[in-house]
Scaffold this motif. Sequence first.
Motif, short mmCIF file in Angstrom:
data_model
loop_
_atom_site.label_atom_id
_atom_site.label_comp_id
_atom_site.label_asym_id
_atom_site.label_seq_id
_atom_site.Cartn_x
_atom_site.Cartn_y
_atom_site.Cartn_z
N LEU A 118 0.80 -1.22 0.00
CA LEU A 118 0.00 0.00 0.00
C LEU A 118 0.84 1.27 0.00
N PRO A 119 1.84 1.43 0.88
CA PRO A 119 2.64 2.67 0.84
C PRO A 119 3.36 2.85 -0.49
N VAL A 120 3.81 1.75 -1.09
CA VAL A 120 4.49 1.85 -2.38
C VAL A 120 3.53 2.35 -3.44
N LEU A 121 2.35 1.77 -3.47
CA LEU A 121 1.37 2.18 -4.47
C LEU A 121 0.92 3.62 -4.25
N LEU A 122 0.71 4.01 -3.00
CA LEU A 122 0.29 5.38 -2.72
C LEU A 122 1.36 6.38 -3.12
N LEU A 165 7.03 -3.80 -7.80
CA LEU A 165 6.43 -5.14 -7.84
C LEU A 165 7.41 -6.15 -8.42
N ALA A 166 8.11 -5.78 -9.48
CA ALA A 166 9.11 -6.67 -10.07
C ALA A 166 10.22 -6.98 -9.06
N ARG A 167 10.62 -5.98 -8.29
CA ARG A 167 11.63 -6.20 -7.26
C ARG A 167 11.12 -7.19 -6.21
N VAL A 205 5.76 -8.44 -14.44
CA VAL A 205 4.56 -8.35 -13.62
C VAL A 205 3.45 -7.70 -14.46
N LEU A 206 2.25 -8.28 -14.39
CA LEU A 206 1.12 -7.69 -15.09
C LEU A 206 0.81 -6.31 -14.52
N PRO A 207 0.26 -5.41 -15.34
CA PRO A 207 -0.10 -4.08 -14.85
C PRO A 207 -1.05 -4.13 -13.64
N SER A 208 -1.86 -5.18 -13.54
CA SER A 208 -2.77 -5.30 -12.39
C SER A 208 -2.02 -5.53 -11.08
N GLY A 209 -0.75 -5.99 -11.20
CA GLY A 209 0.06 -6.24 -10.00
C GLY A 209 -0.32 -7.50 -9.26
#
Length: 144
Positions: free
Chosen positions: A5-9, A27-29, A96-100
């Motif tokens: 969540l913090p990464v996405l925000l 996400l890839a990491r 990673v898909l765009p949906s994550g």
Amino acid sequence: MRRLLPVLLSALALPGPLGAQAASRELARQVFVAESSFAATMARRDLVAFGEFVSTEAVFFGRSALRGREAVIESWREYFEGPAAPFSWRPETVEVLPSGTLALTSGPVFAPDGTLTNTFTSVWRLEPDGKWRVIFDKGCPVEK
């Protein structure tokens, strides 16, 4: 999910495609770390930790299709016996898909002497508990 969540925000705070690219890289990491940690369970000879990376719905392809975490663990048990790992692997490709929610990893598999013997491809899913787990796994021998 709490870690994500913090990464996405923070990524959403960036303008347009830059925010999406930052989230995608993160996400890839995460998937790279998951695959690398999964591989490390073999080197450590830790079957219990290995099983924690396998989804309950996993399908691993080998001599036959292994369906479910318990079947995978039981079949792979032989690889964890003895003091030395019979093979090792590492991720070289992570997408990673765009949906994550889904990711693919692929890379080389090595014999104990470092000889390239196979390649692997795994599909990972971000599960409800926030952990990435393997849902499909398949190895392919290297042609000589």
